[in-house]
Design a protein around this motif. Structure first.
Motif, mmCIF file in Angstrom:
data_model
loop_
_atom_site.group_PDB
_atom_site.id
_atom_site.type_symbol
_atom_site.label_atom_id
_atom_site.label_comp_id
_atom_site.label_asym_id
_atom_site.label_seq_id
_atom_site.Cartn_x
_atom_site.Cartn_y
_atom_site.Cartn_z
ATOM 1 N N GLY A 1 2.343 -6.891 8.978
ATOM 2 C CA GLY A 1 1.996 -7.278 7.557
ATOM 3 C C GLY A 1 1.611 -6.418 6.564
ATOM 4 N N LEU A 2 0.056 -6.266 6.480
ATOM 5 C CA LEU A 2 -0.180 -5.778 4.386
ATOM 6 C C LEU A 2 -0.875 -3.996 5.760
ATOM 7 N N GLY A 3 -0.624 -4.148 7.018
ATOM 8 C CA GLY A 3 -2.138 -3.049 7.533
ATOM 9 C C GLY A 3 -1.037 -1.596 8.655
ATOM 10 N N VAL A 4 -1.847 -0.692 8.471
ATOM 11 C CA VAL A 4 -1.247 0.180 9.711
ATOM 12 C C VAL A 4 -1.666 0.502 10.765
ATOM 13 N N GLU A 5 -1.793 0.306 12.120
ATOM 14 C CA GLU A 5 -2.351 0.525 12.898
ATOM 15 C C GLU A 5 -1.650 2.397 13.298
ATOM 16 N N ALA A 6 -2.703 3.268 14.128
ATOM 17 C CA ALA A 6 -2.461 4.389 13.816
ATOM 18 C C ALA A 6 -3.327 4.576 15.340
ATOM 19 N N LEU A 7 -2.807 5.492 16.510
ATOM 20 C CA LEU A 7 -3.163 6.024 17.324
ATOM 21 C C LEU A 7 -3.604 7.250 17.441
ATOM 22 N N ALA B 1 -4.398 5.444 2.033
ATOM 23 C CA ALA B 1 -5.042 4.290 3.285
ATOM 24 C C ALA B 1 -6.557 4.483 3.611
ATOM 25 N N GLU B 2 -6.989 3.744 4.076
ATOM 26 C CA GLU B 2 -8.063 3.422 4.658
ATOM 27 C C GLU B 2 -8.367 2.905 5.606
ATOM 28 N N CYS C 1 -6.135 1.422 9.301
ATOM 29 C CA CYS C 1 -5.549 1.308 7.589
ATOM 30 C C CYS C 1 -4.773 0.341 7.105
ATOM 31 N N MET C 2 -5.841 0.823 5.958
ATOM 32 C CA MET C 2 -4.827 -0.382 4.581
ATOM 33 C C MET C 2 -4.592 0.706 4.069
ATOM 34 N N GLN D 1 -0.637 -4.227 -7.079
ATOM 35 C CA GLN D 1 -0.990 -3.716 -6.229
ATOM 36 C C GLN D 1 -1.758 -3.948 -5.159
ATOM 37 N N PRO D 2 -1.676 -2.723 -4.024
ATOM 38 C CA PRO D 2 -2.806 -3.544 -2.236
ATOM 39 C C PRO D 2 -3.616 -3.775 -2.544
ATOM 40 N N ALA D 3 -4.113 -4.378 -1.383
ATOM 41 C CA ALA D 3 -5.545 -5.104 -1.656
ATOM 42 C C ALA D 3 -6.416 -4.469 -1.560
ATOM 43 N N MET D 4 -6.347 -2.815 -0.799
ATOM 44 C CA MET D 4 -7.500 -2.682 -1.100
ATOM 45 C C MET D 4 -7.638 -1.553 -2.008
ATOM 46 N N ALA D 5 -6.550 -1.214 -3.404
ATOM 47 C CA ALA D 5 -7.087 -0.898 -4.484
ATOM 48 C C ALA D 5 -7.783 -1.780 -5.416
ATOM 49 N N ARG D 6 -6.952 -3.058 -5.269
ATOM 50 C CA ARG D 6 -8.229 -4.132 -5.844
ATOM 51 C C ARG D 6 -9.043 -4.228 -5.621
ATOM 52 N N LEU D 7 -9.534 -4.289 -4.389
ATOM 53 C CA LEU D 7 -11.514 -4.336 -3.892
ATOM 54 C C LEU D 7 -11.967 -3.145 -3.897
#
Length: 440
Positions: A28-34, A56-57, A68-69, A223-229
């Motif tokens: 979706g809109l996010g990234v999962e990292a390990l 990203a945050e 992360c978003m 723009q991505p949701a994180m930038a809008r927020l």
């Protein structure tokens, strides 16, 4: 902080251990990292194709995985790509050097006027003023709009919502307030705005006069949701710094609904369960935290004006309902008035200021109540008047409304370039209600 100091700190970070992980999934809109030790709110950089790093945050932590978003497009991000922890905290430029400038959702200039040379930088995160340390609201803030200054007076440090559907005149009303308010500084946040309308708002609605004493923060709808927020919090942080400097600030945000929508995208992507109309629980806590940061402080004030885009003109939808419970008053813009060319399309009877008794005199409140009584009587008798069944003399309030309809509309309507000082607005209202006879 000097340039030399910043360079020294960057050099120290470069020589220190680098915490890195890898992308496990892009969903979706996010990234999962390990493999990267990070906490909620930390910043990371994700490597993408073409030696590009995407900021990203971290928004959620689940065991060894972090979600992360991104702050930008995720094009080129693949499974196995490196993710690096960023030690740098989120910061925001502040100070009078920002006046007349247009920034993006992360506080970077986008107006082509060059960098923000010498602008002090502060951390993005901040807390609301202490409930005991806040000054009381006891002064009226003039907005230059007669229907607001008299019928829904705004106090210095109040938080007011402008509730309306799309296309009813919220942005035009905001531009009038930006040019007509008696505040020292105006900070405007355009969250999720159409890219086409940004320049029109700056050049036509706001104009050079309004922009000269304003700071505009823009995050467009693409723009991505994180930038809008983040744009909402960047604008709030800039306003807070002006308040801490002892200034009276007007913070206008268009719109609070799009802030909630951005948080909904983030929350759902982080795995939160949907609740009311798909909004996860975090949406309403984010709204409360954002709105509580406005208001008065030990010195200075932030008068918050937040537009709320009601879904389908439903004023009881979740975001509108939550905002009404937090804010210190609400102004309702009516589509029926707008289609009749009544601008600003303020529904006087549906609008309420919770600090009116603190910022107006008894005489002023009496004249406002007189006009409200006349308008309410006219609305109750609408059906009888429309079918011709109303008889003159049956109700003195209705008689006054019909006899002075032109004068009432002339007082409540206003051209965008017709800004009225607050004292003149009160004098005009007093003169209008005097013509009603013994009603006042």
């Amino acid at each position: 902080m000097s340039v030399a100091t910043r360079r020294w700190e960057r050099a120290l970070r470069a020589t220190g251990p680098r915490r890195s992980g890898v992308v496990k999934a892009v969903v979706g809109l996010g990234v999962e990292a390990l493999g990267i030790p990070a906490a909620v709110g930390d910043r990371v950089r994700i490597e993408a194709a073409g030696a590009v790093e995407i900021e990203a945050e971290v928004v959620a932590v689940d065991g060894e995985a972090v979600r992360c978003m991104p702050m930008g497009p995720m094009t080129g991000v693949r499974v196995g790509a490196a993710v690096h922890h960023s030690a740098a905290a989120l910061t925001v430029p502040t100070g009078r050097g920002l006046l007349g400038r247009v920034l993006d959702g992360l506080g970077r200039p986008i107006d082509g006027l060059g960098p923000l040379a010498g602008a002090p930088v502060v951390a993005l995160d901040n807390t609301a003023p202490s409930v005991i340390g806040r000054q009381r609201i006891d002064r009226q803030l003039g907005l230059g709009v007669r229907a607001l200054d008299t019928m829904t007076p705004v106090g210095v440090g109040q938080r007011l919502g402008l509730f309306a559907g799309s296309g009813v005149g919220k942005s035009s009303l905001m531009s009038m307030i930006a040019r007509g308010s008696t505040a020292d500084v105006t900070v405007i946040a355009l969250v999720g705005e159409r890219g086409r309308e940004v320049r029109e708002f700056l050049e036509d609605d706001l104009g050079p006069e309004g922009l000269a004493r304003a700071v505009v923060v823009v995050a467009t709808s693409d723009q991505p949701a994180m930038a809008r927020l983040r744009s909402a919090f960047v604008a709030t942080r800039i306003a807070e710094q002006f308040r801490d400097d002892g200034l009276d600030v007007v913070l206008m945000m268009d719109s609070l609904t799009r802030v909630a929508m951005a948080q909904r995208e983030i929350g759902l992507s982080a795995g939160e369960p949907p609740a009311t109309r798909g909004y996860p629980p975090s949406t309403f806590s984010v709204l409360a935290g954002l709105l509580e940061r406005a208001g008065t402080g030990p010195t200075g004030s932030i008068t918050g004006l937040y537009t709320v885009l009601v879904d389908g003109d439903d004023h009881n939808e979740p975001v509108a309902d939550a905002a009404r419970g937090i804010l210190d008053g609400h102004v309702v813009l009516d589509r029926g008035l707008a289609v009749r060319g009544h601008f600003p399309a303020i529904d006087v009877l549906g609008s309420v200021s919770r600090v009116v008794s603190k910022v107006t005199t008894p005489d002023q409140r009496e004249t406002a109540v007189t006009l409200r009584r006349v308008l309410a009587a006219r609305r109750q008798a609408n059906d009888l008047i429309d079918i011709g069944a109303y008889k003159a003399g049956a109700n003195p309030l209705v008689d006054a409304a019909l006899a002075h309809q032109g004068a009432i509309d002339g007082f409540l309507t206003q051209r965008m370039d017709d800004l009225t000082p607050t004292d003149d607005s009160w004098r005009r209202l007093t003169a209008l209600t005097t013509t009603f006879g013994g009603l006042s």
